[in-house]
Motif scaffolding. Sequence first.
Motif, short mmCIF file in Angstrom:
data_model
loop_
_atom_site.label_atom_id
_atom_site.label_comp_id
_atom_site.label_asym_id
_atom_site.label_seq_id
_atom_site.Cartn_x
_atom_site.Cartn_y
_atom_site.Cartn_z
N GLN A 3 42.20 -31.63 -62.04
CA GLN A 3 40.83 -32.00 -61.70
C GLN A 3 40.42 -31.45 -60.33
O GLN A 3 39.25 -31.19 -60.09
CB GLN A 3 40.64 -33.51 -61.77
CG GLN A 3 40.67 -34.00 -63.20
CD GLN A 3 40.61 -35.51 -63.33
OE1 GLN A 3 40.99 -36.26 -62.44
NE2 GLN A 3 40.14 -35.96 -64.49
N ALA A 4 41.40 -31.22 -59.46
CA ALA A 4 41.12 -30.64 -58.15
C ALA A 4 41.19 -29.11 -58.18
O ALA A 4 40.95 -28.46 -57.16
CB ALA A 4 42.11 -31.19 -57.12
N GLY A 5 41.56 -28.55 -59.35
CA GLY A 5 41.66 -27.09 -59.47
C GLY A 5 42.85 -26.50 -58.74
O GLY A 5 42.82 -25.35 -58.31
N ARG A 6 43.95 -27.25 -58.62
CA ARG A 6 45.11 -26.81 -57.86
C ARG A 6 46.31 -26.41 -58.71
O ARG A 6 47.41 -26.31 -58.19
CB ARG A 6 45.58 -27.93 -56.93
CG ARG A 6 44.61 -28.37 -55.89
CD ARG A 6 45.28 -29.33 -54.90
NE ARG A 6 46.19 -30.27 -55.50
CZ ARG A 6 45.94 -31.56 -55.66
NH1 ARG A 6 44.81 -32.07 -55.27
NH2 ARG A 6 46.83 -32.36 -56.20
N LEU A 7 46.13 -26.16 -59.99
CA LEU A 7 47.28 -25.82 -60.83
C LEU A 7 47.37 -24.33 -61.08
O LEU A 7 46.36 -23.68 -61.36
CB LEU A 7 47.20 -26.54 -62.18
CG LEU A 7 47.55 -28.01 -62.19
CD1 LEU A 7 47.42 -28.58 -63.59
CD2 LEU A 7 48.96 -28.24 -61.69
N PRO A 8 48.58 -23.78 -61.00
CA PRO A 8 48.77 -22.36 -61.33
C PRO A 8 48.67 -22.14 -62.84
O PRO A 8 48.81 -23.08 -63.63
CB PRO A 8 50.18 -22.06 -60.82
CG PRO A 8 50.88 -23.38 -60.85
CD PRO A 8 49.82 -24.42 -60.58
N ALA A 9 48.49 -20.90 -63.25
CA ALA A 9 48.33 -20.56 -64.67
C ALA A 9 49.50 -21.02 -65.52
O ALA A 9 49.30 -21.46 -66.66
CB ALA A 9 48.13 -19.05 -64.82
N GLU A 10 50.72 -20.99 -64.99
CA GLU A 10 51.88 -21.38 -65.80
C GLU A 10 51.88 -22.87 -66.15
O GLU A 10 52.56 -23.30 -67.07
CB GLU A 10 53.21 -20.98 -65.14
CG GLU A 10 53.40 -21.46 -63.73
CD GLU A 10 52.90 -20.48 -62.67
OE1 GLU A 10 53.13 -20.76 -61.50
OE2 GLU A 10 52.25 -19.47 -62.99
N ALA A 11 51.09 -23.67 -65.45
CA ALA A 11 50.99 -25.10 -65.77
C ALA A 11 50.25 -25.33 -67.08
O ALA A 11 50.27 -26.43 -67.63
CB ALA A 11 50.29 -25.85 -64.64
#
Length: 182
Positions: free
Chosen positions: A83-91
Amino acid sequence: RDRCGHRPTLTDFLVRAMALALRECPPANRIWQQGTIAELQSVDVGLVVKVRDGLMVPVIHGADRLGLVELVRRRAELVAAVQAGRLPAEAFQGGATSLSNLGRHRVDQFAAIISPPQSSMLAVGRVALRPAEHEGRLCLRQTLHLTLALISKFFILMHRNIFLDRITRLLENPFLLLCEAV
């Protein structure tokens, strides 16, 4: 609240039940990869999360190896990060199936859209009092609807039934979901 300060939600119990069911029914843990059906070695479960501009499906990796306390912590961190936009693509990679839970929106039942390359999606409606049979008598019980959308070439009828039956049995006996090793 668990030892991490997060309160377990129905979603946590559902993800745990799905992960354990996938572990017990490996044919349900498949994806379409490079033109062929691939059985996954790791049990990873995606979770549909509402974000400002729509929906995203991050994945809880190794979900079958997590006890409920660790699963609650991971789910809470994952949702906050997406929701904060802090995840890398592999997540957002991995997993043969995902969970979409609209119960808190007072939706009783719905069909979810599968996130490729996954082969299934479990849609869960709200928990509500409904007429049900219990010990030979009609009564009101708290129930919920589970709807499994799937790509038919991945599942034969038997595997679908085994997968859903195991999820249902775990949810009907939630103490099994509390055990670290089931």
